[in-house]
Design a protein around this motif. Structure first.
Motif, PDB file in Angstrom:
ATOM      1  N   GLY A 197       0.795  -1.217   0.000  1.00 26.78           N
ATOM      2  CA  GLY A 197       0.000   0.000   0.000  1.00 26.78           C
ATOM      3  C   GLY A 197       0.827   1.265   0.000  1.00 26.78           C
ATOM      4  O   GLY A 197       0.282   2.368   0.110  1.00 26.78           O
ATOM      5  N   LEU A 198       2.161   1.143  -0.117  1.00 28.66           N
ATOM      6  CA  LEU A 198       3.064   2.297  -0.059  1.00 28.66           C
ATOM      7  C   LEU A 198       3.236   2.905  -1.447  1.00 28.66           C
ATOM      8  O   LEU A 198       3.329   2.201  -2.451  1.00 28.66           O
ATOM      9  CB  LEU A 198       4.428   1.879   0.488  1.00 28.66           C
ATOM     10  N   ALA A 199       3.313   4.267  -1.487  1.00 35.00           N
ATOM     11  CA  ALA A 199       3.607   4.995  -2.707  1.00 35.00           C
ATOM     12  C   ALA A 199       4.987   5.625  -2.584  1.00 35.00           C
ATOM     13  O   ALA A 199       5.353   6.144  -1.529  1.00 35.00           O
ATOM     14  CB  ALA A 199       2.557   6.073  -2.952  1.00 35.00           C
ATOM     15  N   GLU A 200       5.779   5.556  -3.651  1.00 35.07           N
ATOM     16  CA  GLU A 200       7.113   6.151  -3.643  1.00 35.07           C
ATOM     17  C   GLU A 200       7.244   7.285  -4.641  1.00 35.07           C
ATOM     18  O   GLU A 200       8.134   8.112  -4.526  1.00 35.07           O
ATOM     19  CB  GLU A 200       8.164   5.075  -3.943  1.00 35.07           C
ATOM     20  N   LEU A 201       6.374   7.323  -5.639  1.00 40.62           N
ATOM     21  CA  LEU A 201       6.393   8.385  -6.636  1.00 40.62           C
ATOM     22  C   LEU A 201       5.110   9.185  -6.515  1.00 40.62           C
ATOM     23  O   LEU A 201       4.025   8.634  -6.677  1.00 40.62           O
ATOM     24  CB  LEU A 201       6.520   7.784  -8.046  1.00 40.62           C
ATOM     25  N   LEU A 202       5.227  10.490  -6.196  1.00 36.94           N
ATOM     26  CA  LEU A 202       4.046  11.334  -6.007  1.00 36.94           C
ATOM     27  C   LEU A 202       4.008  12.392  -7.107  1.00 36.94           C
ATOM     28  O   LEU A 202       4.881  13.258  -7.169  1.00 36.94           O
ATOM     29  CB  LEU A 202       4.071  12.008  -4.642  1.00 36.94           C
ATOM     30  N   PRO A 203       2.999  12.370  -7.971  1.00 39.59           N
ATOM     31  CA  PRO A 203       2.849  13.434  -8.957  1.00 39.59           C
ATOM     32  C   PRO A 203       2.529  14.760  -8.272  1.00 39.59           C
ATOM     33  O   PRO A 203       2.025  14.807  -7.145  1.00 39.59           O
ATOM     34  CB  PRO A 203       1.677  12.956  -9.819  1.00 39.59           C
ATOM     35  N   ALA A 204       2.807  15.849  -8.936  1.00 40.91           N
ATOM     36  CA  ALA A 204       2.494  17.167  -8.398  1.00 40.91           C
ATOM     37  C   ALA A 204       0.994  17.310  -8.221  1.00 40.91           C
ATOM     38  O   ALA A 204       0.203  16.878  -9.060  1.00 40.91           O
ATOM     39  CB  ALA A 204       3.036  18.254  -9.330  1.00 40.91           C
ATOM     40  N   GLY A 205       0.565  17.876  -7.106  1.00 33.55           N
ATOM     41  CA  GLY A 205      -0.850  18.053  -6.805  1.00 33.55           C
ATOM     42  C   GLY A 205      -1.063  18.155  -5.314  1.00 33.55           C
ATOM     43  O   GLY A 205      -0.122  18.378  -4.532  1.00 33.55           O
ATOM     44  N   HIS A 206      -2.305  17.967  -4.891  1.00 34.10           N
ATOM     45  CA  HIS A 206      -2.678  18.145  -3.494  1.00 34.10           C
ATOM     46  C   HIS A 206      -3.093  16.802  -2.889  1.00 34.10           C
ATOM     47  O   HIS A 206      -3.768  15.997  -3.524  1.00 34.10           O
ATOM     48  CB  HIS A 206      -3.835  19.141  -3.382  1.00 34.10           C
ATOM     49  N   TYR A 207      -2.709  16.587  -1.608  1.00 33.77           N
ATOM     50  CA  TYR A 207      -2.991  15.354  -0.885  1.00 33.77           C
ATOM     51  C   TYR A 207      -3.527  15.703   0.495  1.00 33.77           C
ATOM     52  O   TYR A 207      -3.115  16.691   1.102  1.00 33.77           O
ATOM     53  CB  TYR A 207      -1.728  14.501  -0.734  1.00 33.77           C
ATOM     54  N   VAL A 208      -4.449  14.875   0.985  1.00 34.52           N
ATOM     55  CA  VAL A 208      -4.998  15.075   2.322  1.00 34.52           C
ATOM     56  C   VAL A 208      -4.563  13.907   3.195  1.00 34.52           C
ATOM     57  O   VAL A 208      -4.837  12.751   2.867  1.00 34.52           O
ATOM     58  CB  VAL A 208      -6.532  15.175   2.303  1.00 34.52           C
TER      59      VAL A 208
END
Length: 412
Positions: free
Chosen positions: A310-321
């Motif tokens: 369930g882990l993410a290592e690559l985050l695209p530009a944008g907004h996260y909560v």
């Protein structure tokens, strides 16, 4: 009287095959093709010389050699014993007087495989002599230039043959059948009480089953264990003992590990109880979150998530909560899975939009990536009632905040 005695004797002879059941033991390690179909063709031998040659038929009048063909369904009960339900068609034609009897013979036979009983399979796995014995019912009609008569009567049969294995699926065989029927097949009642149709046929047997399975009659003879093999097996005793000691040592270590786990569980019990309370609160907020997700102005784009952790290592530009944070990955995974189950119907590709990141000593559960900050703000306000530290994070980050997310690679 002679006719009745002969039939009784034959019936007792057929029943005598029942002791073959003694060979019906199981054979572990083998898969068998028990069902088979057979097709055969050949000749019914005539009574041309009134019993002056051994294999001839026996009627009250001289007859010709004629064709014979048929088929059968077989089921192998054991390697030594099979049952067969068959049909055979032949004609009886007069040699001196013009008549013809069409024979339709239904039979139920026992097949005894001699390669199993005589240990022929110790020498070869492709040759199988066999014996047959059974009962049947004949439907036939007699014709001559002046009359046509229909008959039906019970019958008995004995036989012998030999089979040859082509493959696991196909066997070839030849069979001599000694058919004892009514004394009226040639419309004459002379003789010893029965007419005999003796036929010689050849055919093919098709065995049905898995590719590597064999017909039980081809079961190989068990291999003998040589003295050297026996000595080699016994020499493994020390290794087995060493392995047993190793297993005991591992078992002891496992018990110690279980004790440590129990201690760890006791230490974290208060945190587990707190998590239960927070999960109940999360349940209350997810209903509002579902409504908010249905009214977002922008989009929630999926990201690449490790399906196992369930882990993410690559985050695209944008907004996260961020909706949850904990020191323990299993707890973060539990919260993520719970949220995924609840939001599965209202959020497409939900497993790629709710994920976990590792930030310093924390495992954080995030929703993203949202294209509009206003949507992220609405979700953050809803989740604050559940998790007061809920926040919005946007990428790319200012330079001075990069250190908090140094393990994450941002895709611009």
């Amino acid at each position: 009287m002679t006719y009745l005695i002969s039939k009784r004797f034959l019936f007792l002879f057929i029943i005598a095959f029942i002791p073959i059941l003694g060979y019906s033991q199981n054979y572990p390690g083998y898969e068998f093709r028990n069902f088979s179909l057979t097709f055969n063709g050949g000749a019914s031998l005539g009574d041309t010389n009134r019993n002056e040659y051994f294999l001839s038929s026996n009627f009250s009048t001289n007859t010709k050699d004629t064709y014979s063909f048929g088929g059968a369904l077989q089921y192998a009960l054991t390697p030594a014993w099979s049952l067969e339900l068959g049909y055979q068609r032949t004609n009886i034609k007069g040699l001196d007087t013009p008549f013809e009897t069409q024979m339709n013979m239904i039979s139920f036979k026992n097949i005894i495989n001699l390669n199993q009983l005589l240990l022929i399979n110790l020498i070869t796995e492709r040759i199988n002599p066999f014996l047959t014995a059974g009962v049947g019912y004949d439907l036939y009609n007699y014709r001559n230039p002046n009359e046509k008569i229909y008959y039906h009567n019970s019958s008995y049969n004995l036989g012998a043959g030999i089979a040859y294995k082509i493959s696991n699926t196909i066997d070839l065989f030849t069979h001599y059948d000694f058919h004892i029927g009514s004394n009226e097949m040639d419309n004459e009642t002379e003789g010893w009480g029965s007419d005999l149709i003796n036929s010689l046929t050849g055919g093919i047997r098709i065995n049905f089953g898995k590719p590597n399975a064999i017909h039980p009659s081809w079961k190989p003879f068990p291999m003998d264990l040589s003295r050297s093999d026996y000595t080699a097996i016994m020499a493994q005793g020390d290794r087995i003992k060493a392995l047993s000691n190793k297993v005991d040592e591992i078992d002891k270590q496992n018990k110690e590990n279980h004790q440590q786990f129990d201690i760890a569980i006791d230490k974290n019990r208060s945190e587990i109880d707190s998590l239960k309370i927070r999960m109940d609160r999360l349940e209350l907020r997810l209903a509002d979150l579902e409504m908010a997700l249905s009214k977002i102005q922008g989009q929630i784009n999926p990201i690449t998530v490790d399906q196992k952790t369930g882990l993410a290592e690559l985050l695209p530009a944008g907004h996260y909560v961020q909706i949850f944070a904990t020191y323990h990955l299993p707890i973060a995974q539990r919260v993520r899975n719970y949220a995924i189950d609840r939001l599965d119907n209202s959020l497409q590709d939900v497993e790629e939009k709710i994920f976990i990141i590792k930030r310093k000593q924390y495992y954080e559960v995030l929703i993203g990536v949202l294209t509009e900050f206003s949507d992220a703000s609405n979700i953050q306000q809803i989740m604050t009632d559940f998790h007061e530290d809920a926040y919005i994070i946007s990428f790319p980050r200012p330079v001075n905040l990069h250190i908090d997310f140094e393990d994450l690679k941002v895709v611009h």
